[in-house]
Scaffold this active site. Structure first.
Site, PDB file in Angstrom:
ATOM      1  CG  LEU A   1      -2.044   1.057   1.202  1.00  0.00           C
ATOM      2  CD1 LEU A   1      -3.034   0.773   0.088  1.00  0.00           C
ATOM      3  CD2 LEU A   1      -2.742   1.133   2.547  1.00  0.00           C
ATOM      4  CG  ASP A   2      -0.536   4.653   0.460  1.00  0.00           C
ATOM      5  OD1 ASP A   2      -1.292   4.576  -0.524  1.00  0.00           O
ATOM      6  OD2 ASP A   2      -0.926   4.955   1.597  1.00  0.00           O
TER       7      ASP A   2
END
Lengths: 281, 281, 281, 281
Positions: free
Chosen positions: C224-225
């Site tokens: 994530l990210d």
């Protein structure tokens, strides 16, 4: 006539502006610049005024006293343009120190530098050219570090230093020193905080492939790279930039960001609101 | 409680802030935002205040009256967030109108648009989607131009219009209309004024080989492209950009610059100081 | 005559440019744009060419074949301006979707949007105005989430989708979907990554007192990210900006950053070099 | 191995890239950087290559000769990092000269400065600190101006000067000198040209109330402030900035803009396309 700077902070409630402006009228002053901020986070009120007046300091202080007491203000009275007594700590890299020295001499930065201290001798000739005393001490052992910090405190005492600037001084200060000089040490970190905390931020930035790199001037606290941020700038880079090119590209942002933060601090434009700063630009 | 905006201007002299803040205390108000400026060019003083208060408008006006009279102030009392009655003039290009409409609906721009007028029908469906009345009239003959300007004045009268926005309306307004709506017409010029005045600024910019192109929002005066500047922005271009690419690249700057200027105007942040503007951001 | 885009990557060694340009001469092509990059990190060579030619695709492919084989190239032949088949995922916030739609219609963004999918119905009328099919499905239970992702894959299959754009789609995609569409999903994160990963970045930014906020367009990976960054932008804020004002201020950066990333991707300007992107602007 | 820079220009037609890359393969070179541009305005083709090779200059030149002749190219072979022989002209203001000197010493700017010439003695000690010879001559009479320009030409001859930099040299050069050193003189103008040509640009900018001020580095031609633009930058100002503050604010833009232009020129990244420049960044 004199130009004064009044900065103050207190709990926010109605009537502060009127009370302060009344005291200034009483002291024969004319407000030429005024900025204020009410913090929704802390409930505190902040103000910075520039006042033109012929009154001497005592008259001013007398006029302000009842108001500052009534509102339990922390406040300060300064003179526009008075040079801030500043101790600069540096290491090998000269870009930040050079910028501070150049702008100070050019009349763009109202600071006095009674001394530059470094853990390396490299910047000695630069300091000499600008006629600023310079001393370097090796800081490789714990004992040397302790001695260096003792010397810092001695200089702060001796010259009544108001600000210590870490101009790419690559050593971590002890928590005790950070505590003792709390709110009086500004550091330049060579990344856009909170991204890339810690060491080698440009190497981290390259590995992550960011498209902008930056610099952050902040107050030093014992919590590394977490102190209140004063100013930040970024510059665009691209895939072709190597880590070492990022270093070179970033130096401009570092020096202009640090100089800007020192300038604002010297002009009493930086106030603390918890972990955040108020900047009255 | 209500949030008020007080804007005022008068000849600069000591005591203004104290007098005004006294009136506000009297009306039970609390100053939450305050900006001021003393113009060295014209000797005028400018101020914008935001005030929180439970007092009705009459009480406010009564409290301010003696002060505004004593200092011969031009002043205005407005309510924070009140939508500004705005007439938009457009032509074929939709980027500026689209940005105004989108932001108005998104709640970022406090304006009411009772009508969009255009010399072309192209933007009708856009206006319809945003449920804003739209009318278009050909403006190719002097008679049609006269009729169009008469219609503008009629709409201004009928809807009590406070601002006319030229959102890439490509016609030059008559000096009479400029005069009649002086200080109430904002235009977006697609260059970084004063560079590239007149027609085809992107073509001029390409020929000259500039490295940045820009946009300028300004008040309209009868002196073409010479009215007081409200906001400017630029964007980097390079040798590979053709004239038509400059047009496309520049449109973003045009729309954000115009929207910004309208937003500041709607929030009573734009004051006139001779040929210059004061922007209380 | 046609305008072609050739993108290629292979291990770096001498003679590649000559070999490729030879194949293009053979196919009667003229190179009108050329960019290349040798990655010091991975030892890979990257190139993007625009070629003007009357030759049909087969002739081109035949001429390139021996070269692409000799150098074991990954390569692609595309036509300048061909609209990219794009699936947009959205939620409630309309600023990014509005920007994509507006620019697509204005001819500034070469994409086809056969469908917009959302977990909320709010943006339906916007899609309708731009005549793009829209469907919304609640995504509140694990089962609904699974169904939504199945529908995504179905649409990707059915429309031969080349790019999935997360235009402020607030759900986390499953690792399986990320894997399956690897290199084909672009997300807009509302912070200047790697600062403020995770939820509520503007709230984090306010608490930390940063002086610039930003937006990051990146490829989506199951981490994530952390996917490769395509584009980033920042905008200045100050102490007076509340969290909710940061949200509003940041939206412009989000939409222009996402649109820029999509535009570059649609023009075959984005290549992957490990965890970093090459952007041939 | 050596790193070479090849720059060339010729009329645009098919096959140039293949021909040039063939010559480079023949000389045992590997292209590590490549940029090209076909000018729609003039029909000219421009290219800049960086090539890694062990071949000596003669081998390179021999390999290139048939190609450069066939296409009637203007071309140049340089070595990456070779310091450019540069004559700096200055007056009283030190910011631009300081920046050039600091960056040259810091290894960021590949120039040799055999001499700084000035019409005032003020910058002598700065030059001395950086160990660059300095001479000043009063330039108040026509005769003195003539003598100064003769001295310039003498220095250019004696040191085989490749670039003359006007680092805020406040005198207008004679048309004859401009002609003789055409394409070899770079000036920094303290405005965002073409706005505010001529004298006192900051005063003009203040009077006009612009919201951004800028600086422009350009080649000097006999047509004052009209030479081809190399680089431009701007910085935001507001209504509170006085003319003299604009001067101070603008100096940073001036020095970074000039240094950038000189750096690009020293790296053979600046090519002329009629009245416009090609910048291969």
């Amino acid at each position: 006539s004199m130009h004064w700077i009044v900065t103050l902070t207190c709990d926010d409630r109605p009537g502060i502006v009127h009370a302060i402006s009344g005291a200034i009228v009483e002291a024969g002053g004319n407000i030429t610049e005024s900025q204020q901020f009410s913090s929704g986070d802390t409930g505190r009120f902040f103000m910075r005024l520039q006042v033109e007046s012929d009154a001497p300091r005592e008259v001013f202080e007398q006029a302000l006293a009842p108001v500052t007491e009534r509102y339990a203000m922390e406040w300060q009275l300064d003179v526009v343009g008075r040079p801030l007594r500043t101790l600069v700590l540096a290491s090998k890299a000269g870009h930040c120190v050079n910028d501070l020295l150049y702008r100070q001499r050019a009349g763009q930065l109202a600071i006095d530098m009674p001394l530059i201290m470094s853990n390396h001798p490299d910047l000695g000739s630069l300091a000499t050219f600008y006629e600023v005393p310079f001393e370097s001490h090796a800081v490789t052992t714990p004992g040397q570090k302790l001695a260096f910090e003792d010397r810092i405190l001695e200089v702060v005492e001796q010259h009544d230093i108001e600000l210590v600037v870490l101009a790419r001084y690559m050593q971590i200060l002890s928590p005790e020193l950070c505590e003792q000089l709390s709110g009086k040490i500004i550091n330049i970190h060579h990344s856009f905080l909170p991204g890339f905390k810690g060491a080698n931020p440009y190497k981290q930035a390259h590995a992550r492939g960011v498209k902008l790199i930056g610099a952050t001037a902040h107050f030093v606290t014992s919590d590394l790279d977490e102190g209140p941020i004063i100013e930040q700038n970024v510059v665009r880079v691209d895939h072709a930039s190597t880590s070492s090119e990022l270093v070179s590209i970033g130096q401009d942002e570092e020096s202009r960001t640090l100089t800007q933060a020192v300038k604002w601090f010297a002009e009493d434009r930086v106030l603390l609101d918890g972990a955040r700063t108020i900047i009255f630009r």
